[in-house]
Design an enzyme around this catalytic site. Sequence first.
Site, PDB file in Angstrom:
ATOM      1  N   HIS A   1     -10.180  -5.881   8.954  1.00 59.14           N
ATOM      2  CA  HIS A   1     -10.751  -5.591   7.641  1.00 59.14           C
ATOM      3  C   HIS A   1     -12.131  -4.934   7.740  1.00 59.14           C
ATOM      4  O   HIS A   1     -12.911  -4.979   6.791  1.00 59.14           O
ATOM      5  CB  HIS A   1     -10.881  -6.879   6.817  1.00 59.14           C
ATOM      6  CG  HIS A   1      -9.599  -7.569   6.527  1.00 59.14           C
ATOM      7  ND1 HIS A   1      -8.902  -8.268   7.487  1.00 59.14           N
ATOM      8  CD2 HIS A   1      -8.872  -7.679   5.380  1.00 59.14           C
ATOM      9  CE1 HIS A   1      -7.803  -8.781   6.945  1.00 59.14           C
ATOM     10  NE2 HIS A   1      -7.755  -8.429   5.679  1.00 59.14           N
TER      11      HIS A   1
ATOM     12  N   GLU B   1       0.818  -1.211   0.000  1.00 60.28           N
ATOM     13  CA  GLU B   1       0.000   0.000   0.000  1.00 60.28           C
ATOM     14  C   GLU B   1       0.853   1.263   0.000  1.00 60.28           C
ATOM     15  O   GLU B   1       0.471   2.271  -0.603  1.00 60.28           O
ATOM     16  CB  GLU B   1      -0.950  -0.017   1.206  1.00 60.28           C
ATOM     17  CG  GLU B   1      -2.125  -0.959   1.075  1.00 60.28           C
ATOM     18  CD  GLU B   1      -1.738  -2.421   1.252  1.00 60.28           C
ATOM     19  OE1 GLU B   1      -2.493  -3.299   0.790  1.00 60.28           O
ATOM     20  OE2 GLU B   1      -0.666  -2.685   1.858  1.00 60.28           O
TER      21      GLU B   1
END
Length: 327
Positions: A129, A60
């Site tokens: 998540h 990321e």
Amino acid sequence: MREITYSEAVREAMEQEMRKNDDVFILGEDIGVYGGAFGVTRGMIEEFGPERVRNTPISESGISGAAVGSALTGMRPIVELQFSDFITIAMDQMVNQAAKLRYMYGGKATVPMVLRTPSGSGTGAAAQHSQSLEAWVAHVPGLKVVQPSTAYDAKGLLKAAMDDDNPVVFYEHKVLYKTKSDVPEDQYSIPLGKADIKREGTDVTIVATAVMVHRALEAAEELEKEGISVEVVDPRTIVPLDEETIVKSVSKTGRVVVAHEAVKRGGVGGEIASMIAESDAFDYLDAPIQRLGALPVPVPYNPDLEKASVPQVPDIVKSVKKTLNKA
């Protein structure tokens, strides 16, 4: 006008912009043939090819850094992070680079990038998540923060985000991807910083974001049966925040509940509540401001515990009745 899903609206906004502007491209993990973790980019690689729908390594920081660099050199990248929790890995690039560079270069450089990412609970994705971290991002000067609650809003707000010369973090709630609403086929734009009154009412205002907008509307339906008229205001963008619409609504109703899915402590609800308290609306308040947010716990995997950890329709109903002294 036709009815399409939230995810289809997001994809259509990107496709229309990419057909119009060759400088727009998407990068992220598994966004090519696989179509993204939630299928939002499905079919796009067939039309635009791997140069403009770029699969990336699992990094990321690298993805967001590449986007910042390409934006500085004239491209208009769209980053897709598989889950909004992973923005923690991209925070150095977003907070210390993307958010700062236009200011540091005196406006001579711009960072026209959009970071799209699914957020929120409700899918059994567990603690790593399922978070709602928009307050982290909203705290950073230079970043704009968007939270559309409907397919119509998602398409129009994403168009505005892609046209913006500043970095925009665009939160797409996972539970909303399959929801539908009427969406024009043509391109259109919804200005960032313009709230929407999803339901008009006279007794109490609910300011709600993302999936909480739908729960607020459902709560309003229940409360209407008891003769309680609820106005639901959807800010749509957290930064910039449409203070005028919120203040006007609260001044009219005299009562307000602020509801979001993120942890209540340090959430954007506190910022909205403070803004109301500091505004002219304070003189019209007939009851204390009520805040609703998630419990200060990691989001559980167990579906019953997951549901219990974040505000649901009965919680909103209870808060409304409390502010009306009917609890």
